[in-house]
Design a protein around this motif. Structure first.
Motif, PDB file in Angstrom:
ATOM      1  N   ALA A   1       0.835  -1.205   0.000  1.00  0.00           N
ATOM      2  CA  ALA A   1       0.000   0.000   0.000  1.00  0.00           C
ATOM      3  C   ALA A   1       0.867   1.251   0.000  1.00  0.00           C
ATOM      4  O   ALA A   1       0.574   2.232  -0.710  1.00  0.00           O
ATOM      5  N   TYR A   2       1.955   1.229   0.766  1.00  0.00           N
ATOM      6  CA  TYR A   2       2.849   2.395   0.782  1.00  0.00           C
ATOM      7  C   TYR A   2       3.505   2.581  -0.588  1.00  0.00           C
ATOM      8  O   TYR A   2       3.563   3.700  -1.120  1.00  0.00           O
ATOM      9  N   ALA A   3       4.016   1.463  -1.178  1.00  0.00           N
ATOM     10  CA  ALA A   3       4.663   1.572  -2.486  1.00  0.00           C
ATOM     11  C   ALA A   3       3.677   2.034  -3.554  1.00  0.00           C
ATOM     12  O   ALA A   3       4.007   2.875  -4.415  1.00  0.00           O
ATOM     13  N   TRP A   4       2.456   1.498  -3.518  1.00  0.00           N
ATOM     14  CA  TRP A   4       1.448   1.902  -4.499  1.00  0.00           C
ATOM     15  C   TRP A   4       1.087   3.382  -4.340  1.00  0.00           C
ATOM     16  O   TRP A   4       0.979   4.120  -5.331  1.00  0.00           O
ATOM     17  N   GLY A   5       0.910   3.821  -3.096  1.00  0.00           N
ATOM     18  CA  GLY A   5       0.591   5.232  -2.877  1.00  0.00           C
ATOM     19  C   GLY A   5       1.720   6.145  -3.328  1.00  0.00           C
ATOM     20  O   GLY A   5       1.489   7.208  -3.917  1.00  0.00           O
ATOM     21  N   GLU A   6       2.975   5.728  -3.045  1.00  0.00           N
ATOM     22  CA  GLU A   6       4.108   6.556  -3.460  1.00  0.00           C
ATOM     23  C   GLU A   6       4.208   6.603  -4.987  1.00  0.00           C
ATOM     24  O   GLU A   6       4.408   7.678  -5.573  1.00  0.00           O
ATOM     25  N   ARG A   7       4.067   5.440  -5.636  1.00  0.00           N
ATOM     26  CA  ARG A   7       4.180   5.396  -7.096  1.00  0.00           C
ATOM     27  C   ARG A   7       3.059   6.197  -7.760  1.00  0.00           C
ATOM     28  O   ARG A   7       3.291   6.951  -8.720  1.00  0.00           O
TER      29      ARG A   7
ATOM     30  N   SER B   1      10.181  19.449  -7.399  1.00  0.00           N
ATOM     31  CA  SER B   1       8.916  19.253  -6.676  1.00  0.00           C
ATOM     32  C   SER B   1       9.199  18.517  -5.375  1.00  0.00           C
ATOM     33  O   SER B   1       9.799  17.430  -5.374  1.00  0.00           O
ATOM     34  N   ASN B   2       8.748  19.100  -4.273  1.00  0.00           N
ATOM     35  CA  ASN B   2       8.938  18.485  -2.953  1.00  0.00           C
ATOM     36  C   ASN B   2       8.072  17.228  -2.863  1.00  0.00           C
ATOM     37  O   ASN B   2       6.854  17.275  -3.069  1.00  0.00           O
ATOM     38  N   ILE B   3       8.707  16.094  -2.588  1.00  0.00           N
ATOM     39  CA  ILE B   3       7.969  14.822  -2.547  1.00  0.00           C
ATOM     40  C   ILE B   3       7.573  14.446  -1.120  1.00  0.00           C
ATOM     41  O   ILE B   3       7.096  13.332  -0.889  1.00  0.00           O
ATOM     42  N   ALA B   4       7.781  15.371  -0.156  1.00  0.00           N
ATOM     43  CA  ALA B   4       7.344  15.061   1.215  1.00  0.00           C
ATOM     44  C   ALA B   4       5.838  14.831   1.293  1.00  0.00           C
ATOM     45  O   ALA B   4       5.385  13.901   1.972  1.00  0.00           O
ATOM     46  N   PRO B   5       4.982  15.662   0.613  1.00  0.00           N
ATOM     47  CA  PRO B   5       3.534  15.370   0.647  1.00  0.00           C
ATOM     48  C   PRO B   5       3.197  14.005   0.063  1.00  0.00           C
ATOM     49  O   PRO B   5       2.259  13.347   0.528  1.00  0.00           O
ATOM     50  N   ILE B   6       3.972  13.576  -0.960  1.00  0.00           N
ATOM     51  CA  ILE B   6       3.704  12.248  -1.536  1.00  0.00           C
ATOM     52  C   ILE B   6       4.005  11.158  -0.510  1.00  0.00           C
ATOM     53  O   ILE B   6       3.233  10.206  -0.345  1.00  0.00           O
TER      54      ILE B   6
ATOM     55  N   ALA C   1       1.490   8.545   1.046  1.00  0.00           N
ATOM     56  CA  ALA C   1       1.781   7.105   1.022  1.00  0.00           C
ATOM     57  C   ALA C   1       1.700   6.510   2.422  1.00  0.00           C
ATOM     58  O   ALA C   1       1.184   5.407   2.614  1.00  0.00           O
ATOM     59  N   ARG C   2       2.214   7.259   3.417  1.00  0.00           N
ATOM     60  CA  ARG C   2       2.100   6.767   4.808  1.00  0.00           C
ATOM     61  C   ARG C   2       0.644   6.669   5.233  1.00  0.00           C
ATOM     62  O   ARG C   2       0.252   5.706   5.905  1.00  0.00           O
ATOM     63  N   ASN C   3      -0.152   7.681   4.843  1.00  0.00           N
ATOM     64  CA  ASN C   3      -1.583   7.625   5.188  1.00  0.00           C
ATOM     65  C   ASN C   3      -2.248   6.422   4.537  1.00  0.00           C
ATOM     66  O   ASN C   3      -3.106   5.763   5.138  1.00  0.00           O
ATOM     67  N   THR C   4      -1.856   6.146   3.271  1.00  0.00           N
ATOM     68  CA  THR C   4      -2.415   4.967   2.597  1.00  0.00           C
ATOM     69  C   THR C   4      -2.021   3.685   3.323  1.00  0.00           C
ATOM     70  O   THR C   4      -2.846   2.787   3.526  1.00  0.00           O
ATOM     71  N   ALA C   5      -0.734   3.617   3.721  1.00  0.00           N
ATOM     72  CA  ALA C   5      -0.280   2.428   4.447  1.00  0.00           C
ATOM     73  C   ALA C   5      -0.985   2.302   5.796  1.00  0.00           C
ATOM     74  O   ALA C   5      -1.365   1.206   6.210  1.00  0.00           O
TER      75      ALA C   5
ATOM     76  N   ALA D   1      -3.284  -0.647   7.041  1.00  0.00           N
ATOM     77  CA  ALA D   1      -3.040  -1.344   8.311  1.00  0.00           C
ATOM     78  C   ALA D   1      -4.293  -1.353   9.189  1.00  0.00           C
ATOM     79  O   ALA D   1      -4.628  -2.370   9.809  1.00  0.00           O
ATOM     80  N   LEU D   2      -4.997  -0.202   9.240  1.00  0.00           N
ATOM     81  CA  LEU D   2      -6.226  -0.148  10.032  1.00  0.00           C
ATOM     82  C   LEU D   2      -7.278  -1.097   9.467  1.00  0.00           C
ATOM     83  O   LEU D   2      -7.995  -1.770  10.219  1.00  0.00           O
ATOM     84  N   ALA D   3      -7.377  -1.130   8.107  1.00  0.00           N
ATOM     85  CA  ALA D   3      -8.354  -2.032   7.492  1.00  0.00           C
ATOM     86  C   ALA D   3      -8.017  -3.482   7.811  1.00  0.00           C
ATOM     87  O   ALA D   3      -8.900  -4.283   8.155  1.00  0.00           O
TER      88      ALA D   3
END
Length: 634
Positions: free
Chosen positions: A36-42, A307-312, A316-320, A324-326
């Motif tokens: 999920a983290y990799a997918w969100g980041e990509r 482009s600052n990738i910190a928001p990405i 991605a962390r939120n997606t992960a 995890a919560l799901a």
């Protein structure tokens, strides 16, 4: 035995399916969270890259439009007859004035920075700023690359900082021809810094670098005239000759470093020190940027976007976290369903076993009731026996205390007998003398003898009364007791023995000293301690004994000290053991100190012993204090 040894050294590990299932579930959850983290980041990087590429097209188009907007101006000047005439006759003031006004008008209408005409030597003959300081008229720009290219018949293009105006700009230059011969060079200076204002509102950081890697247009003012990498000495020498970045500083490197590269070739960079941002934010953890670039057609420039990738990463962390919560919720749901099924099974099993347990319970209750009844009767019997034992122990203790008194009296028998024999012998002599005196009629002398007989009889009565009181058997009664009176009575009983042993007794007892105790039993303890002290000094040359009493807020201290040899260290811990004695065989049973310690404990006090630094032993009693006015009959 060999099998037991192997079992102890290599314990068997039973297969636990629950642990394996739990481990597999945790591993699956970890894989899903990582995916999920990799997918969100990509996904985030793909969307960011597409958006930035679209904006790069817009930025590049705007920059090209700004460059082509003024590209025609130098060629237009070659069509003006006044410009041709000035180049043919540079010293003619009429042509100079007309060309200066012409250039000023064209510059104003075109919106360029400056327009000027130079001869083939690079000397400026006319300029749009002819009447404004600092004017280009009379300045020689033959060292500028745009003049050199135009003098060779090539269109000149050059970005640099003006050596006269000290403002940056982009220069267009063309040769001016007449009848196939080049007479001079026309140049136009354009201000490109206004593009920075539009880029300031962009989400990414936009910059334009020249062929040397120098940043000359950027949305970050602190980056202007910085370099992407350190410049070589040859490049620095060439820039110094052309004065391209005249007075722009040292052209320090920005410190950009590539930290990773995406599968599609896009670079991720980070700055070792980001000027203008670290100082403002105070954040020493530099962000990472996605670097996208494209060349500017017709130039050697490159347009770059960071482009600052910190928001990405945050998305991605939120997606992960969401994954995890799901998974956690799903796991809890599965566990709940399993527990629910297990509960139903257990409930059915419990219902089936409840009746059997009920029957067994009734039988057990009946058995336990009978056992409890027997135990209760046995406990009552034990309680009665314990009470009888306590009463017997108390009676024995009373008898032991009384035996201690009798033993003390027995030890004092010789001295008491001597104390009584002397008055008896004196009584016989005085009585015989009184009879003789009466026969002779000496009444006065007879009366004097009778008075002495009365005094001796009173002294003997006091001795026997004190002995009777000391030997009296009575239960312990705690009450406020005067310590001074008790000490005096104990010393009275041992007075004759102290004289016989030539012992010097020092008594330091405050009159107000008072404690909660039984006076008769405290007297017994003191007689025992004083007698032990006399025995201890039997072979000492220096025979001194001291009784010191001190009353404090929390206790009353009674110390009995002697000048004997002291108590050996190896025997100190056994002093208060029953039947332990250091005296010669037959001199005692070893119960005196044990009885004394028990009497003091009944008072709620403490009896302890120690050796004195100057020699001898000391026994100290600590009793509860009382007020003297509460003292009753001792």
């Amino acid at each position: 035995m060999g099998g037991d040894l192997r079992d102890s050294l290599y314990p068997s590990t039973a297969f636990n399916p629950r642990l394996v299932w739990t481990g597999a579930c945790l591993f699956a959850v970890g894989l899903i969270v990582a995916f999920a983290y990799a997918w969100g980041e990509r996904t985030g990087i793909r969307a960011l890259r597409q958006g930035v590429e679209h904006r790069l097209d817009i930025y590049a188009g705007g920059l090209q439009s700004e460059l082509t907007r003024y590209d025609y101006l130098p060629g237009v000047l070659s069509l003006n007859k006044d410009v041709i005439a000035l180049l043919q006759d540079p010293g003619n003031p009429q042509w100079l004035a007309r060309v200066n006004h012409y250039l000023e008008t064209v510059n104003r209408k075109a919106g360029s920075s400056e327009i000027y005409v130079m001869d083939m030597e690079g000397l400026t003959l006319a300029a749009s700023n002819w009447n404004r300081p600092p004017s280009f008229v009379g300045r020689n720009f033959s060292y500028r690359p745009y003049f050199i290219d135009a003098a060779k018949g090539l269109p000149g293009r050059f970005y640099g900082i003006g050596t006269v105006s000290h403002t940056p700009g982009y220069y267009f230059s063309y040769g001016i021809y007449h009848d196939g011969k080049m007479l001079g060079v026309a140049a136009v200076k354009v201000d490109l810094d206004k593009l920075d204002d539009a880029w300031l509102r962009a989400d990414e950081k936009v910059l334009v670098v020249d062929e040397n890697g120098v940043i000359f247009l950027t949305s970050v003012p602190a980056w202007k005239f910085k370099t992407l990498a350190p410049l070589s000495p040859h490049t620095m020498e060439r820039l110094a000759v052309t004065r391209q970045y005249h007075r722009a500083g040292s052209l320090a490197p920005l410190g950009m470093a590539e930290i990773s590269r995406l599968p599609d070739g896009t670079r991720v960079i980070q700055f070792a020190s980001e000027p203008g941002q670290q100082e403002a934010s105070g954040n020493f953890l530099q962000p990472s940027y996605l670097l996208q670039s494209r060349p500017i057609p017709g130039t050697q420039w490159k347009l770059m976007a960071l482009s600052n990738i910190a928001p990405i990463h945050a998305r991605a962390r939120n997606t992960a976290i969401a994954a995890a919560l799901a998974m956690g919720f799903l796991s809890i749901l599965v566990l709940y369903l399993q527990q629910r099924r297990r509960t139903v099974v257990q409930s059915l099993a419990a219902s089936a076993a409840l009746q059997r347990a009920h029957d067994q319970l009734e039988r057990k209750v009946a058995a336990r009731t009978e056992a409890l009844s027997n135990a209760n009767r046995h406990l009552q019997t034990e309680i009665a026996e314990r009470r009888r034992a306590e009463e017997e122990l108390k009676s024995t203790m009373e008898e032991l205390v009384q035996a201690g008194k009798m033993a003390a009296l027995g030890q004092m028998a010789a001295s008491i007998t001597h104390e009584l024999n002397q008055p008896l012998a004196a009584l016989r002599t005085l009585a015989d003398n009184a009879a003789v005196l009466l026969q002779r009629g000496r009444l006065a002398d007879a009366e004097e003898n009778l008075a002495m007989i009365g005094q001796l009889t009173g002294r003997m009565g006091k001795i026997t009364g004190q002995l009777k009181k000391f030997a009296r058997k009575s239960p312990a009664l705690l009450k406020p007791t005067s310590i001074a009176v008790t000490v005096a009575e104990a010393c009275f009983l041992l007075e004759q023995r102290l004289r016989q042993e030539r012992i010097t007794l020092k008594i330091d007892v405050p009159e107000h000293a008072c404690a909660y105790c039984d006076g008769n039993r405290l007297e017994q303890v003191l007689v025992n301690l004083l007698g032990n002290a006399i025995d201890a000094m039997m072979h000492s040359d220096d025979r001194q004994m001291e009784i010191q009493v001190r009353q404090f807020d929390d206790w009353v201290s009674i110390a009995v000290r002697d000048s004997g040899p002291g108590i050996p260290d190896e025997l100190m811990h056994r002093l208060f053991e029953p039947f332990f004695t250091t005296k010669e065989p037959g001199a005692g049973l070893g119960l005196g100190l044990a009885i004394s310690a028990g009497i003091v404990r009944d008072f709620g006090g403490i009896l302890r012993a120690h050796n004195r630094p100057e020699g001898g032993a000391a026994f100290v009693l600590q009793l509860r204090p009382a007020k003297l006015e509460e003292t009753v009959d001792v």
